[in-house]
Design a protein around this motif. Structure first.
Motif, PDB file in Angstrom:
ATOM      1  N   MET A   1      12.709  -1.188 -22.964  1.00 10.11           N
ATOM      2  CA  MET A   1      11.482   0.018 -23.751  1.00 10.11           C
ATOM      3  C   MET A   1      10.278  -0.762 -22.372  1.00 10.11           C
ATOM      4  O   MET A   1       9.429   1.144 -22.632  1.00 10.11           O
ATOM      5  CB  MET A   1      11.386  -0.434 -24.985  1.00 10.11           C
ATOM      6  CG  MET A   1      12.307   0.329 -25.920  1.00 10.11           C
ATOM      7  SD  MET A   1      12.781   1.997 -25.358  1.00 10.11           S
ATOM      8  CE  MET A   1      11.977   2.844 -25.840  1.00 10.11           C
ATOM      9  N   GLU A   2      10.574  -1.612 -22.507  1.00  5.46           N
ATOM     10  CA  GLU A   2       9.645  -2.261 -21.343  1.00  5.46           C
ATOM     11  C   GLU A   2       9.660  -1.699 -19.711  1.00  5.46           C
ATOM     12  O   GLU A   2       8.582  -1.113 -19.548  1.00  5.46           O
ATOM     13  CB  GLU A   2       9.328  -3.363 -21.302  1.00  5.46           C
ATOM     14  CG  GLU A   2       8.804  -4.233 -22.767  1.00  5.46           C
ATOM     15  CD  GLU A   2       9.002  -6.477 -22.173  1.00  5.46           C
ATOM     16  OE1 GLU A   2       9.259  -6.454 -20.747  1.00  5.46           O
ATOM     17  OE2 GLU A   2       9.265  -7.082 -22.857  1.00  5.46           O
ATOM     18  N   LYS A   3      10.710  -1.768 -19.370  1.00 11.10           N
ATOM     19  CA  LYS A   3      11.149  -0.904 -18.277  1.00 11.10           C
ATOM     20  C   LYS A   3      10.575   0.436 -18.190  1.00 11.10           C
ATOM     21  O   LYS A   3      10.258   1.470 -17.359  1.00 11.10           O
ATOM     22  CB  LYS A   3      12.307  -1.191 -17.936  1.00 11.10           C
ATOM     23  CG  LYS A   3      12.579  -2.719 -17.050  1.00 11.10           C
ATOM     24  CD  LYS A   3      11.633  -2.985 -15.500  1.00 11.10           C
ATOM     25  CE  LYS A   3      12.244  -4.610 -16.036  1.00 11.10           C
ATOM     26  NZ  LYS A   3      11.698  -4.641 -14.814  1.00 11.10           N
TER      27      LYS A   3
ATOM     28  N   LYS B   1       8.370   1.825 -20.263  1.00 16.96           N
ATOM     29  CA  LYS B   1       7.519   2.504 -19.929  1.00 16.96           C
ATOM     30  C   LYS B   1       6.603   1.832 -19.199  1.00 16.96           C
ATOM     31  O   LYS B   1       5.327   2.758 -18.157  1.00 16.96           O
ATOM     32  CB  LYS B   1       6.641   0.781 -21.215  1.00 16.96           C
ATOM     33  CG  LYS B   1       4.831   1.226 -21.584  1.00 16.96           C
ATOM     34  CD  LYS B   1       4.685   0.315 -22.508  1.00 16.96           C
ATOM     35  CE  LYS B   1       3.347   0.589 -22.837  1.00 16.96           C
ATOM     36  NZ  LYS B   1       2.380  -0.362 -23.884  1.00 16.96           N
ATOM     37  N   ASP B   2       7.080   1.167 -17.914  1.00 16.59           N
ATOM     38  CA  ASP B   2       6.199   0.420 -17.264  1.00 16.59           C
ATOM     39  C   ASP B   2       7.148   2.400 -15.814  1.00 16.59           C
ATOM     40  O   ASP B   2       6.241   1.243 -14.898  1.00 16.59           O
ATOM     41  CB  ASP B   2       7.160  -0.436 -15.909  1.00 16.59           C
ATOM     42  CG  ASP B   2       6.569  -1.455 -16.634  1.00 16.59           C
ATOM     43  OD1 ASP B   2       5.999  -2.010 -17.548  1.00 16.59           O
ATOM     44  OD2 ASP B   2       7.654  -2.960 -15.843  1.00 16.59           O
TER      45      ASP B   2
ATOM     46  N   TYR C   1       7.099   6.572 -19.252  1.00 10.10           N
ATOM     47  CA  TYR C   1       7.944   7.055 -20.586  1.00 10.10           C
ATOM     48  C   TYR C   1       6.977   5.838 -21.984  1.00 10.10           C
ATOM     49  O   TYR C   1       7.648   4.228 -21.486  1.00 10.10           O
ATOM     50  CB  TYR C   1       8.835   6.579 -20.862  1.00 10.10           C
ATOM     51  CG  TYR C   1       9.693   7.568 -19.500  1.00 10.10           C
ATOM     52  CD1 TYR C   1      10.396   8.757 -19.229  1.00 10.10           C
ATOM     53  CD2 TYR C   1      10.243   7.559 -18.222  1.00 10.10           C
ATOM     54  CE1 TYR C   1      10.417   9.646 -18.736  1.00 10.10           C
ATOM     55  CE2 TYR C   1      10.706   8.288 -17.804  1.00 10.10           C
ATOM     56  CZ  TYR C   1      11.310   8.934 -17.798  1.00 10.10           C
ATOM     57  OH  TYR C   1      11.560  10.203 -16.395  1.00 10.10           O
ATOM     58  N   ASN C   2       6.786   6.359 -23.167  1.00 12.07           N
ATOM     59  CA  ASN C   2       5.977   6.163 -23.893  1.00 12.07           C
ATOM     60  C   ASN C   2       6.755   5.986 -25.065  1.00 12.07           C
ATOM     61  O   ASN C   2       5.688   6.601 -26.097  1.00 12.07           O
ATOM     62  CB  ASN C   2       4.543   5.719 -23.467  1.00 12.07           C
ATOM     63  CG  ASN C   2       3.424   4.645 -24.358  1.00 12.07           C
ATOM     64  OD1 ASN C   2       4.590   3.609 -25.236  1.00 12.07           O
ATOM     65  ND2 ASN C   2       2.935   4.731 -25.066  1.00 12.07           N
ATOM     66  N   ASN C   3       8.250   6.621 -25.686  1.00 13.80           N
ATOM     67  CA  ASN C   3       8.699   6.956 -26.270  1.00 13.80           C
ATOM     68  C   ASN C   3       8.289   5.469 -27.781  1.00 13.80           C
ATOM     69  O   ASN C   3       8.707   4.376 -27.397  1.00 13.80           O
ATOM     70  CB  ASN C   3       9.786   7.573 -26.355  1.00 13.80           C
ATOM     71  CG  ASN C   3       9.576   8.242 -25.527  1.00 13.80           C
ATOM     72  OD1 ASN C   3       8.961   9.234 -24.894  1.00 13.80           O
ATOM     73  ND2 ASN C   3      11.177   8.705 -24.961  1.00 13.80           N
ATOM     74  N   ARG C   4       8.105   6.112 -28.864  1.00 13.60           N
ATOM     75  CA  ARG C   4       8.479   5.228 -29.880  1.00 13.60           C
ATOM     76  C   ARG C   4      10.153   4.982 -29.979  1.00 13.60           C
ATOM     77  O   ARG C   4      10.827   5.760 -29.556  1.00 13.60           O
ATOM     78  CB  ARG C   4       8.263   5.936 -31.366  1.00 13.60           C
ATOM     79  CG  ARG C   4       6.906   5.655 -31.040  1.00 13.60           C
ATOM     80  CD  ARG C   4       6.099   6.740 -32.075  1.00 13.60           C
ATOM     81  NE  ARG C   4       6.612   7.640 -31.577  1.00 13.60           N
ATOM     82  CZ  ARG C   4       6.051   8.898 -33.032  1.00 13.60           C
ATOM     83  NH1 ARG C   4       5.717   8.498 -33.977  1.00 13.60           N
ATOM     84  NH2 ARG C   4       6.420   9.911 -33.256  1.00 13.60           N
ATOM     85  N   TYR C   5      10.393   3.528 -30.912  1.00  7.29           N
ATOM     86  CA  TYR C   5      12.113   3.302 -30.888  1.00  7.29           C
ATOM     87  C   TYR C   5      11.955   2.664 -32.279  1.00  7.29           C
ATOM     88  O   TYR C   5      11.244   2.032 -32.068  1.00  7.29           O
ATOM     89  CB  TYR C   5      12.815   2.693 -29.359  1.00  7.29           C
ATOM     90  CG  TYR C   5      11.461   1.704 -29.356  1.00  7.29           C
ATOM     91  CD1 TYR C   5      12.857   0.420 -29.653  1.00  7.29           C
ATOM     92  CD2 TYR C   5      10.779   0.887 -28.599  1.00  7.29           C
ATOM     93  CE1 TYR C   5      12.565  -0.697 -29.415  1.00  7.29           C
ATOM     94  CE2 TYR C   5      10.272  -0.508 -28.360  1.00  7.29           C
ATOM     95  CZ  TYR C   5      11.103  -1.061 -28.735  1.00  7.29           C
ATOM     96  OH  TYR C   5      10.669  -2.329 -28.181  1.00  7.29           O
TER      97      TYR C   5
END
Length: 169
Positions: free
Chosen positions: A26-28, A30-31, A34-38
C-alpha cells in the motif's frame, strides 16, 4: 489465507508477516498516486475452531452496509493462481459481492511473470552471496512452539542451519 487462532496465539509470525507485506504494497501504491483505503482480511477457514479474522466475505458485507460498493482483493500471500484464487476469491467472493450489490475484482497473480522470477532470483542470489539461508527473523521459533525439533527446519546446502533458540542456548 487464515490460520487457526491456536497457531496465532502460539506466536506464529504469519499474520505479522502478511500485515507487513500489505503495508509495504500500500505504501508503494501511494507513492504511485493511488491512495485507497484498505483492510487486511482472511479466508479459507476450515473446521469449527476459531480462525484469524475478519473473513473477507464478512468484511465486504460490513462495508456494503456502510455504503461501499467496490472491492479489490490483492492476495499477497498467493503468488500463483490456484483453486483458492480462481474459485474461492474470483468466483465465490465475486458472486457474494454481486448479491450485495457490489463490484469485486482481484489483482492478477505473479504466476510465471519474468519480473517475479528475476526478483526471486535476486533474493536467492543475495542470500547465497552472504551464505545466508534465510532472514534472521525466520530463525525465531514461535513463543508457544509445540514442536521445536521440527519447527521451521530447513535443508541447507550452504552451511549448517541453526534456529535462534539453538544459537542462544
Amino acid at each position: 489465507h487464515s490460520l487457526p487462532m491456536r497457531r496465532v496465539n502460539a506466536g506464529d509470525p504469519y499474520p505479522q508477516e502478511v500485515g507487513a507485506t500489505v503495508g509495504r504494497v500500500m505504501e508503494k501504491l501511494k507513492d504511485m498516486g493511488y491512495n485507497n483505503r484498505y483492510t487486511l482480511c482472511w479466508q479459507s477457514k476450515v473446521g469449527p475452531l476459531p480462525w484469524l479474522g475478519p473473513k473477507t466475505q464478512e468484511a465486504m458485507k460490513m462495508f456494503t452496509d456502510q455504503g461501499m460498493t467496490h472491492f479489490m482483493a490483492i492476495p499477497v500471500a498467493f503468488t500463483t493462481d490456484h483453486i483458492e484464487t480462481l474459485f474461492e476469491i474470483d468466483i465465490e467472493f465475486g458472486e457474494e459481492a454481486e448479491e450485495m450489490g457490489a463490484v469485486f475484482g482481484r489483482s492478477p497473480s505473479f504466476n510465471d511473470d519474468p519480473r517475479f522470477g528475476k526478483a526471486l532470483a535476486a533474493i536467492a542470489s543475495d542470500h547465497l552471496k552472504k551464505s545466508e539461508v534465510c532472514s534472521d527473523q525466520y530463525n525465531l521459533n514461535c513463543p508457544g512452539c509445540v514442536n521445536p525439533a521440527e519447527c521451521r527446519s530447513i535443508l541447507n546446502p550452504i552451511s549448517p542451519y541453526m534456529r535462534l533458540k539453538e544459537a542462544t542456548a
